[in-house]
Design a protein around this motif. Sequence first.
Motif, PDB file in Angstrom:
ATOM      1  N   ALA A 275     -10.832   0.840   2.879  1.00 54.96           N
ATOM      2  CA  ALA A 275     -10.884   1.517   1.582  1.00 54.96           C
ATOM      3  C   ALA A 275     -11.504   2.901   1.721  1.00 54.96           C
ATOM      4  CB  ALA A 275     -11.678   0.675   0.583  1.00 54.96           C
TER       5      ALA A 275
ATOM      6  N   THR B  27       2.407   1.804  -3.386  1.00 56.43           N
ATOM      7  CA  THR B  27       1.425   2.303  -4.349  1.00 56.43           C
ATOM      8  C   THR B  27       1.276   3.815  -4.233  1.00 56.43           C
ATOM      9  OG1 THR B  27       0.209   0.200  -4.284  1.00 56.43           O
ATOM     10  CG2 THR B  27      -0.977   2.132  -5.110  1.00 56.43           C
TER      11      THR B  27
ATOM     12  N   LYS C 129      -7.430   6.389  -6.006  1.00 57.01           N
ATOM     13  CA  LYS C 129      -7.389   4.925  -6.082  1.00 57.01           C
ATOM     14  C   LYS C 129      -6.191   4.371  -5.328  1.00 57.01           C
ATOM     15  CE  LYS C 129      -9.838   4.421 -10.501  1.00 57.01           C
ATOM     16  NZ  LYS C 129      -9.706   4.015 -11.931  1.00 57.01           N
TER      17      LYS C 129
ATOM     18  N   ILE D  90      -6.430   1.726  -2.238  1.00 60.60           N
ATOM     19  CA  ILE D  90      -5.698   0.449  -2.219  1.00 60.60           C
ATOM     20  C   ILE D  90      -4.896   0.331  -0.933  1.00 60.60           C
ATOM     21  CG2 ILE D  90      -3.776  -0.802  -3.289  1.00 60.60           C
ATOM     22  CD1 ILE D  90      -4.835   0.212  -6.007  1.00 60.60           C
TER      23      ILE D  90
ATOM     24  N   GLY E 181       0.813  -1.209   0.000  1.00 60.24           N
ATOM     25  CA  GLY E 181       0.000   0.000   0.000  1.00 60.24           C
ATOM     26  C   GLY E 181       0.845   1.256   0.000  1.00 60.24           C
TER      27      GLY E 181
ATOM     28  N   PHE F  56      -0.254  -7.794  -7.653  1.00 60.45           N
ATOM     29  CA  PHE F  56       0.001  -6.362  -7.792  1.00 60.45           C
ATOM     30  C   PHE F  56       1.173  -6.082  -8.742  1.00 60.45           C
ATOM     31  CE2 PHE F  56      -3.027  -5.893  -4.568  1.00 60.45           C
ATOM     32  CZ  PHE F  56      -3.311  -4.550  -4.368  1.00 60.45           C
TER      33      PHE F  56
END
Length: 336
Positions: A120, A60, A229, A233, A57, A193
């Motif tokens: 989320a 990302t 987004k 994630i 996470g 991922f």
Amino acid sequence: MNRKRLDYRTFVLDRLIWFIIILVFVFFSIFAHQFLSTTNMINLLLHTSVLGLLVLGQATCLLSGNFDLSAEGTVTLLTVLAAWLMGSATAGAGANSFDSGSGWGLNPVLVIFIIMFLGAGIGWLNGQMIARLRMNNFIVTLAMQLTLRGLALTLCLGRNIASIPEVFRYLGTGKVGPIPVQVIVTLLFVAVFYYYYKVSSFGRALYATGGNPRASYASGFNPGKTVIKAYMISGFLAAIAGWMLLGGVGESGPELGVGLTLETVAAAVIGGIALSGGRGTILGAFAGVLLLSVVGNGLNVMDMHPNAVRAVRGLIILMALIIEAQKVRYKPKLVR
């Protein structure tokens, strides 16, 4: 011949973290007694699993050019909330410090879906404030971390909540043969991922947004949606990591998850994720988790003082930053 030499150098530079992991693993295998024992290897993998999900996470968000300092707060609040919702004893109604909750005794499967949705949702809220309101990502996520930890303390009244149902604990305690379920789940997430970011339009948008948001927009991507987004994630993965952690420990508390944020940033940076965004891979970030876990575990097996372990890990992070800076300077010269 010269071209082959250049290809070899770039190959080594791109995979340097894996060579370092091998060297460190061999070192501890030789000098740390019991490092290769089955029990210690399982402990090493268990630590890597929870941290690995959080690093996915964090990586990302970093690829999009942003930090997420709220992950540990998300873990703390959602683990406390999950235990509270499943608790059969109402806090303040004869409950002790290790068995108090809402008294609702909700179905564990329902609770799992609730915390994933909320994870989320927390990420969505972070993304909205950063992408839509143009607020600083560092301050927003730090404030969110403090808010979530405060809510967790308020909910559990500073006490631990135990009596976690076995169904909920399976992710943290279950095994497939000798391999813990959480290790398998983490490796699956890493593989999915890694592949998804390489082939999907979202992956391309993520790298483009982190590299240059304006150029990303000119290329047809929406940087704002990409950032939102990315945080969703990160929040979702924090919820899964919290589920995993609570399942393994067996009781929640206001300190569960504390201190994980800096480890996730450190692991991602060690693995080659650029703090400025747009550069690095999910596989590299996971390699950073492995390196930190192996070093920490090996030094603990060697009975090194905890403060000395922190110092060594700090030096490793500094060395990783120096190596990464040199890679950025040196690699362009190789490809000319």
